[in-house]
Enzyme design. Structure first.
Site, PDB file in Angstrom:
ATOM      1  N   ASP A  23      32.212  14.777  -8.048  1.00 25.30           N
ATOM      2  CA  ASP A  23      33.389  15.608  -8.276  1.00 25.30           C
ATOM      3  C   ASP A  23      33.842  15.501  -9.730  1.00 25.30           C
ATOM      4  O   ASP A  23      33.540  14.521 -10.427  1.00 25.30           O
ATOM      5  CB  ASP A  23      34.532  15.185  -7.362  1.00 25.30           C
ATOM      6  CG  ASP A  23      34.221  15.425  -5.889  1.00 25.30           C
ATOM      7  OD1 ASP A  23      33.412  16.326  -5.604  1.00 25.30           O
ATOM      8  OD2 ASP A  23      34.777  14.704  -5.038  1.00 25.30           O
TER       9      ASP A  23
ATOM     10  N   HIS B 210      27.264  18.756  -9.392  1.00 21.29           N
ATOM     11  CA  HIS B 210      28.611  18.950  -8.832  1.00 21.29           C
ATOM     12  C   HIS B 210      28.614  18.968  -7.305  1.00 21.29           C
ATOM     13  O   HIS B 210      29.674  18.920  -6.677  1.00 21.29           O
ATOM     14  CB  HIS B 210      29.209  20.259  -9.363  1.00 21.29           C
ATOM     15  CG  HIS B 210      30.692  20.232  -9.512  1.00 21.29           C
ATOM     16  ND1 HIS B 210      31.476  19.195  -9.056  1.00 21.29           N
ATOM     17  CD2 HIS B 210      31.560  21.116 -10.066  1.00 21.29           C
ATOM     18  CE1 HIS B 210      32.736  19.448  -9.312  1.00 21.29           C
ATOM     19  NE2 HIS B 210      32.829  20.596  -9.925  1.00 21.29           N
TER      20      HIS B 210
END
Length: 418
Positions: free
Chosen positions: A394, A390
């Site tokens: 995204d 992450h």
């Protein structure tokens, strides 16, 4: 007057240390055997620690928040007479919810009053007070063979008496008149974790500790894909391999990843460098007799469905035989892991660092679904699990990648267009 040095007891399940939560006594307090004196927290649960002897607390070691190793002296107690042996130290009683057995319709009401015998895990040290331990030691009795009816399976004096009266057999507590029951297994095997297994352990621990990941799961309708796969297998040439689901997934990734290049990449978190690859080197996690290996299909973007299947078969066999080369087991830019043949609806695979994405294949099954006309029809469906780094990928981009893969797999003809 003598001094008893109480050590942090072994609370079981391989725990080597525990965090002090709260002391329930202070220096100068009088304590008794079995008194609840301390709460500690392990990585599994909060455990109540009882006192081992009668006496007066002269010193406490450790404050709430301190992490204490098993075997560390934590409490000093002044006792009358000779201090008990160290092995007589009190063991904590793990908190366990009551699990009453439902009564069978044919059982008489009196049966409900019979004491229950708590199951003891393989290799688990039996719970017993120092006095019971001393009696068992004096009579040369292995407490591991004695059923315990006390809280959390603690062995009482009555349990020891029953065991002795039965002539050393495991007495039945359900009124069987001393009929022998299965002896508990007490064997413990220790294996040194070395070689590949140790490297896997280190890599998994490092990835889980350092990478904040995001998981995304989507359901696929693979009815059309399965029909195409069956047709291709039925009409394939003798020199062509049998197609499984994985080659189609690899092919779908080669079509979808160019739209999300950060998911076909390596990320160096220390140097803060992201390396994106035009080539798609797809690692396929494989269980082998020597542990988990990840053979790599190099330049999957340049291969057709049959070539992908051939490489998949060749590399998988080489890995199982222990003949895969270092080059064949390295250089992946994205990984696929498949447990679907075993079962399971959802997985949350751990990233194969320094990669930024991993795709997990789950069980395929036939389930009722609505068609375009609102009618319920049987469809072959499965969940596709995925995890992404992450820091780099995204949530929106992760979802879009999987939706593109879904589009290709639900409309498999598009895999072979353009």
């Amino acid at each position: 007057m003598s001094e008893y040095r109480y050590k942090m007891p072994d609370v079981g399940e391989g725990i080597v240390e525990a965090e002090i939560v709260e002391w329930h006594v202070k220096e100068g307090d009088t304590v008794t055997e079995d008194q609840h004196v301390l709460d500690v927290m392990t990585d599994k649960a909060t455990v109540e620690i009882p006192c081992a002897v009668n006496g007066t607390v002269t010193k406490l070691v450790g404050a709430p928040g301190d992490v204490i190793a098993v075997g560390t002296e934590i409490m000093f107690i002044a006792t009358e007479g000779a201090a008990p042996a160290e092995d007589d130290a009190k063991e904590p009683e793990p908190e366990a919810p009551a699990r009453p057995e439902p009564k069978k319709p044919v059982e008489p009401e009196q049966a409900a009053a019979a004491p229950s015998v708590a199951a003891r895990m393989t290799g688990e040290r039996p719970l017993a007070s120092p006095a019971v331990r001393k009696r068992a030691l004096d009579k040369d009795i292995d407490l591991g063979l004695v059923p315990g009816t006390g809280p959390a399976g603690r062995i009482t004096h009555e349990d020891l008496d029953d065991f002795i009266k039965s002539g050393g057999r495991l007495a039945s507590k359900s009124g069987g008149g001393g009929t022998a029951i299965r002896a508990p297994q007490t064997g413990v095997t220790e294996e040194k974790v070395i070689g590949l297994r140790r490297r896997i352990s280190d890599n998994m621990s490092r990835a889980q500790r350092t990478i904040p990941d995001i998981a995304y799961v989507e359901e696929l309708d693979v009815t059309a894909l399965e029909e195409l796969r069956a047709h291709l297998n039925n009409t394939r040439r003798e020199d062509q391999p049998k197609l499984t689901f994985i080659p189609f997934l690899v092919m779908a990734l080669t079509r979808a990843l160019p739209h999300t290049p950060q998911a076909n990449a390596h990320f160096d978190g220390e140097a803060m460098v992201l390396t994106k690859y035009d080539a798609i080197h797809c690692g396929i996690a494989a269980a082998t007799p020597n542990g988990l290996m990840v053979p790599v299909i190099k330049h999957a973007e340049s291969l057709d469905i049959w070539q992908i299947a051939s490489e998949l078969g060749r590399l998988g066999q080489a890995a199982k035989d222990g003949k895969a080369t270092k080059d064949e087991l390295s250089g992946s830019t994205i990984t696929i892991t498949s447990l679907g043949a075993i079962g399971g609806l959802v997985t949350t695979p751990i990233l194969n660092a320094p990669e930024t994405a991993i795709i997990g294949v789950n069980k395929m099954q036939t389930l009722p679904r609505y068609d375009a006309d609102g009618q319920v029809v049987p469809r072959k469906v499965m969940n596709l699990s995925s995890c992404f780094d992450h820091r780099i990928v995204d949530g929106y981009d992760a979802a879009m990648l999987i939706q593109r893969v879904k589009g290709f797999l639900e409309n498999p003809a598009t895999l072979f267009m353009g």
